[in-house]
Scaffold this motif. Structure first.
Motif, PDB file in Angstrom:
ATOM      1  N   GLU A 158       1.238   8.448 -14.993  1.00 23.62           N
ATOM      2  CA  GLU A 158       1.922   9.278 -15.986  1.00 23.62           C
ATOM      3  C   GLU A 158       2.157  10.702 -15.516  1.00 23.62           C
ATOM      4  N   PRO A 159       1.139  11.433 -14.983  1.00 21.59           N
ATOM      5  CA  PRO A 159       1.403  12.796 -14.515  1.00 21.59           C
ATOM      6  C   PRO A 159       2.467  12.855 -13.430  1.00 21.59           C
ATOM      7  N   ARG A 160       2.439  11.847 -12.554  1.00 23.41           N
ATOM      8  CA  ARG A 160       3.424  11.856 -11.468  1.00 23.41           C
ATOM      9  C   ARG A 160       4.838  11.744 -12.018  1.00 23.41           C
ATOM     10  N   ARG A 161       5.012  10.849 -12.993  1.00 26.17           N
ATOM     11  CA  ARG A 161       6.350  10.673 -13.583  1.00 26.17           C
ATOM     12  C   ARG A 161       6.797  11.944 -14.312  1.00 26.17           C
ATOM     13  N   PHE A 162       5.858  12.648 -14.987  1.00 29.73           N
ATOM     14  CA  PHE A 162       6.200  13.890 -15.692  1.00 29.73           C
ATOM     15  C   PHE A 162       6.745  14.925 -14.720  1.00 29.73           C
ATOM     16  N   TRP A 163       6.027  15.120 -13.606  1.00 25.52           N
ATOM     17  CA  TRP A 163       6.463  16.145 -12.670  1.00 25.52           C
ATOM     18  C   TRP A 163       7.717  15.723 -11.908  1.00 25.52           C
ATOM     19  N   GLN A 164       7.913  14.412 -11.760  1.00 32.41           N
ATOM     20  CA  GLN A 164       9.176  13.958 -11.179  1.00 32.41           C
ATOM     21  C   GLN A 164      10.362  14.326 -12.087  1.00 32.41           C
ATOM     22  N   GLY A 165      10.130  14.176 -13.405  1.00 30.17           N
ATOM     23  CA  GLY A 165      11.185  14.542 -14.365  1.00 30.17           C
ATOM     24  C   GLY A 165      11.479  16.031 -14.346  1.00 30.17           C
ATOM     25  N   VAL A 166      10.397  16.852 -14.292  1.00 26.58           N
ATOM     26  CA  VAL A 166      10.588  18.309 -14.237  1.00 26.58           C
ATOM     27  C   VAL A 166      11.361  18.700 -12.985  1.00 26.58           C
ATOM     28  N   ALA A 167      11.007  18.079 -11.860  1.00 27.58           N
ATOM     29  CA  ALA A 167      11.708  18.391 -10.612  1.00 27.58           C
ATOM     30  C   ALA A 167      13.180  18.008 -10.703  1.00 27.58           C
ATOM     31  N   GLY A 168      13.464  16.879 -11.353  1.00 26.75           N
ATOM     32  CA  GLY A 168      14.858  16.444 -11.515  1.00 26.75           C
ATOM     33  C   GLY A 168      15.671  17.425 -12.358  1.00 26.75           C
ATOM     34  N   ILE A 169      15.066  17.896 -13.456  1.00 26.04           N
ATOM     35  CA  ILE A 169      15.770  18.855 -14.330  1.00 26.04           C
ATOM     36  C   ILE A 169      16.037  20.147 -13.586  1.00 26.04           C
ATOM     37  N   LEU A 170      15.057  20.656 -12.830  1.00 23.50           N
ATOM     38  CA  LEU A 170      15.242  21.885 -12.068  1.00 23.50           C
ATOM     39  C   LEU A 170      16.345  21.730 -11.031  1.00 23.50           C
ATOM     40  N   LEU A 171      16.410  20.553 -10.396  1.00 24.54           N
ATOM     41  CA  LEU A 171      17.462  20.299  -9.410  1.00 24.54           C
ATOM     42  C   LEU A 171      18.846  20.306 -10.070  1.00 24.54           C
ATOM     43  N   LEU A 172      18.918  19.688 -11.257  1.00 22.72           N
ATOM     44  CA  LEU A 172      20.200  19.660 -11.985  1.00 22.72           C
ATOM     45  C   LEU A 172      20.640  21.068 -12.366  1.00 22.72           C
ATOM     46  N   LEU A 173      19.697  21.899 -12.843  1.00 19.49           N
ATOM     47  CA  LEU A 173      20.038  23.282 -13.206  1.00 19.49           C
ATOM     48  C   LEU A 173      20.492  24.078 -11.994  1.00 19.49           C
ATOM     49  N   LEU A 174      19.895  23.825 -10.837  1.00 19.26           N
ATOM     50  CA  LEU A 174      20.293  24.524  -9.631  1.00 19.26           C
ATOM     51  C   LEU A 174      21.723  24.163  -9.237  1.00 19.26           C
ATOM     52  N   VAL A 175      22.050  22.874  -9.331  1.00 16.47           N
ATOM     53  CA  VAL A 175      23.422  22.428  -8.983  1.00 16.47           C
ATOM     54  C   VAL A 175      24.436  23.041  -9.933  1.00 16.47           C
ATOM     55  N   LEU A 176      24.145  23.040 -11.252  1.00 18.35           N
ATOM     56  CA  LEU A 176      25.063  23.613 -12.234  1.00 18.35           C
ATOM     57  C   LEU A 176      25.274  25.099 -11.989  1.00 18.35           C
ATOM     58  N   SER A 177      24.203  25.811 -11.603  1.00 14.16           N
ATOM     59  CA  SER A 177      24.344  27.241 -11.353  1.00 14.16           C
ATOM     60  C   SER A 177      25.300  27.522 -10.208  1.00 14.16           C
ATOM     61  N   TRP A 178      25.309  26.623  -9.209  1.00 14.68           N
ATOM     62  CA  TRP A 178      26.224  26.790  -8.092  1.00 14.68           C
ATOM     63  C   TRP A 178      27.668  26.475  -8.505  1.00 14.68           C
ATOM     64  N   LEU A 179      27.851  25.460  -9.369  1.00 13.36           N
ATOM     65  CA  LEU A 179      29.201  25.063  -9.786  1.00 13.36           C
ATOM     66  C   LEU A 179      29.843  26.092 -10.681  1.00 13.36           C
ATOM     67  N   LEU A 180      29.041  26.831 -11.487  1.00  9.50           N
ATOM     68  CA  LEU A 180      29.589  27.778 -12.458  1.00  9.50           C
ATOM     69  C   LEU A 180      29.817  29.156 -11.864  1.00  9.50           C
ATOM     70  N   ARG A 181      29.558  29.359 -10.612  1.00 11.37           N
ATOM     71  CA  ARG A 181      29.790  30.661  -9.997  1.00 11.37           C
ATOM     72  C   ARG A 181      31.285  30.942  -9.866  1.00 11.37           C
TER      73      ARG A 181
END
Length: 571
Positions: free
Chosen positions: A548-571
């Motif tokens: 369970e903890p591993r899956r939680f942090w995998q999800g957090v890492a995925g969300i952070l990656l998505l936010l990083l990609v969006l920040s680059w696209l909206l520049r």
């Protein structure tokens, strides 16, 4: 008028800022009669080769161990046999302890003197000092065993220094008024022989005061000459009266204790009534007896009446009692001191309401693996307790293992027990050959090879293998070996193939402990016992990781990656 008993006076003194850090130990024991007549009085001094805590322990243990064990040796042993065997046993223990420590060692010089009747017996190794003052003559009785290395003098022979031991033995007749002085090498270069004579004679009525005067003057001389004077000790013993000359004590003559006749229930011997015959074989008889004086129920072991002329076995018979008395373990049968003097050759043991391991296995064919491993572990602890006192049992079999009503294991029958470094390895093998090999005997016995603790390890593993499987590990039992080429035909049968409940790890442990080559078995018994202690003989399964903890942090890492990609696209 002649006196019937030896009378001795003694005094002692230490010079040390802290007695607990003093590397020397000394003691005198003058027992009451009849022990004074049969064993005599003892004076002992030891001096460790270094100043660390371990060296101090070595000195203390050697003195206390000698005094405790010497007076418990069999009555028929003479002084030389008793003292020598005790020293050999102490040396073996100290040497084995030194192999398991990184700093320091259990090594010490030692001198022991036994005073019996009108004679004394000096046993010495190392550089401790024993002097005799007789009249105006002051004489050193010991010889220094030292080696000069870089200007320092080290003992070249000492207790615990080597697996073997070379002991100086000197018998000396006594005279009334003799003084014996015990001290250590540290006194060298301080006192002259005339100083000893002057100070002892001036304080002859108070030997403690004489020792204190010697110590004080030695300290003063050392300080005047510019070296440390804080490690001096002196022990003085005086012969006040000697017994009248008598012939050798007949109680010490071996044949003075006859072998008991064949006994049956209802018969009495030395105030003990036989209740049951527990065992009869070619070497011995074991009876259940009750002491009519104390009401205590015990086991009596006596040599077989047919062995009257086989003195070699009878000599070992009394050694059995002394050997078992040295072991203090709940898994080893206890020896009991008789409530009255013995008139026959036997010894007494605590009675255990029990059955043999073979009988237990026949009555409990459905016993669990856990129960059987618990028995194996207890039996291993019994053998370990013997090995800690440098005793090899040599006859570990299901018939010599008792189990009481509470499941407690007690190791019994010491018909072939052997003390390392006290007897030759060949002699111990011959003793077992006389008693008889079994299907659990290690191969080296049949082939006449060197034996040791790993020989007991083999017998333990073979007994445990039988307990777990009901079978033997080899189709050709070791007791039927005739030559070293027969070892090649000893092919181990996997215990798992007979009992699938046995884990691979436990099977591998048994395989190694049962290796026909003694050198390839476990170096320490504890390694084999570890395999018995693992629940059901299986290694603990690794814990399932919490996903369970591993899956939680995998999800957090995925969300952070998505936010990083969006920040680059909206520049």
């Amino acid at each position: 008028m002649a006196h019937a008993q030896l009378l001795i006076s003694y005094g002692q003194a230490f010079v040390a800022p802290d007695r607990r850090t003093h590397r020397s130990s000394m003691s005198v024991r003058v027992p009451e009669s009849p022990l004074l007549s049969t064993k005599g009085a003892c004076a002992v001094i030891s001096d460790s080769i270094s100043r660390n805590t371990m060296a101090k322990q070595a000195g203390d243990l050697s003195v206390r161990g000698f005094l405790a064990d010497y007076f418990s040796t069999p009555e028929h042993w003479d002084v030389k046999t008793s003292a020598t065997r005790v020293m050999l046993a102490l040396n073996s223990w100290c040497y084995s302890q030194s192999q398991h420590v990184k700093e320091g060692s259990f090594v010490s010089s030692m001198s022991a003197m036994v005073f019996r009747g009108r004679d004394s017996f000096l046993f010495h190794m190392g550089d401790t000092l024993v002097f005799r003052l007789r009249g105006a003559e002051f004489e050193q009785l010991t010889r220094d065993h030292v080696t000069d290395v870089g200007g320092y003098r080290y003992p070249s022979r000492a207790l615990g220094m080597d697996g073997s031991l070379d002991i100086d033995y000197t018998p000396l007749p006594l005279k009334q008024g003799d003084f014996f002085v015990f001290t250590t090498q540290g006194v060298r270069g301080t006192l002259m022989p005339s100083d000893y004579v002057r100070l002892i004679r001036a304080n002859a009525s108070d030997l403690d005061a004489a020792c204190e005067r010697l110590a004080a003057e030695a300290k003063q001389r050392a300080q005047e000459r510019g070296y440390g004077g804080d490690q001096f000790c002196f022990q003085i013993l005086r012969i006040d009266e000697l017994p009248e000359e008598v012939e050798s004590d007949p109680a010490l003559i071996y044949g003075d204790l006859p072998i008991p006749p064949e006994l049956s229930p209802g018969q009495r011997l030395d105030g003990m009534e036989v209740e049951q015959v527990l065992s009869r074989n070619a070497q011995s008889r074991v009876y259940k007896v009750r002491d009519s004086h104390t009401g205590r129920t015990m086991m009596m072991k006596a040599p077989s009446p047919e062995l009257s002329l086989r003195n070699a076995y009878l000599e070992h018979f009394l050694l059995q009692q002394w050997v078992v008395e040295r072991v203090n373990s709940p898994f080893v049968i206890k020896v009991i001191t008789p409530s009255r003097p013995r008139r026959y050759l036997y010894y007494l043991m605590a009675y255990v309401e029990s059955e043999t391991l073979k009988q237990w296995a026949d009555r409990h064919p459905q016993a669990s693996l856990k129960q059987r491993l618990d028995i194996a572990n207890q039996l291993g602890k019994a053998i370990q307790a013997l090995h800690h006192r440098d005793i090899i049992h040599q006859l570990v079999t299901p018939d010599n293992v008792l189990i009481d009503q509470h499941g407690q294991v007690v190791l019994a029958d010491f018909s072939a027990c052997h003390m390392r470094d006290m007897e030759g390895h060949k002699n111990s093998g011959e003793l077992l050959r006389q008693v008889g090999f079994t299907e659990h005997t290690a191969p080296e016995y049949a082939l006449g090879d060197r034996i040791g603790r790993r020989s007991d390890q083999y017998s333990l593993a073979s007994t445990v293998y039988w307990l777990l499987t009901g079978a033997l590990p080899y189709s050709l039992t070791p007791d039927r070996l005739r030559s070293h080429t027969d070892l090649e035909s000893l092919t181990y049968k996997s215990a798992r193939s007979v009992n699938p409940e046995i884990s691979q790890a436990l099977d591998d442990a048994l395989r190694r402990a049962l290796d026909p080559q003694r050198a390839l078995r476990f170096r320490r018994m504890s390694e084999l016992l570890h395999a018995f202690r693992v629940p059901l003989g299986r290694a603990p399964a690794p814990e399932e990781p919490n996903r369970e903890p591993r899956r939680f942090w995998q999800g957090v890492a995925g969300i952070l990656l998505l936010l990083l990609v969006l920040s680059w696209l909206l520049r």
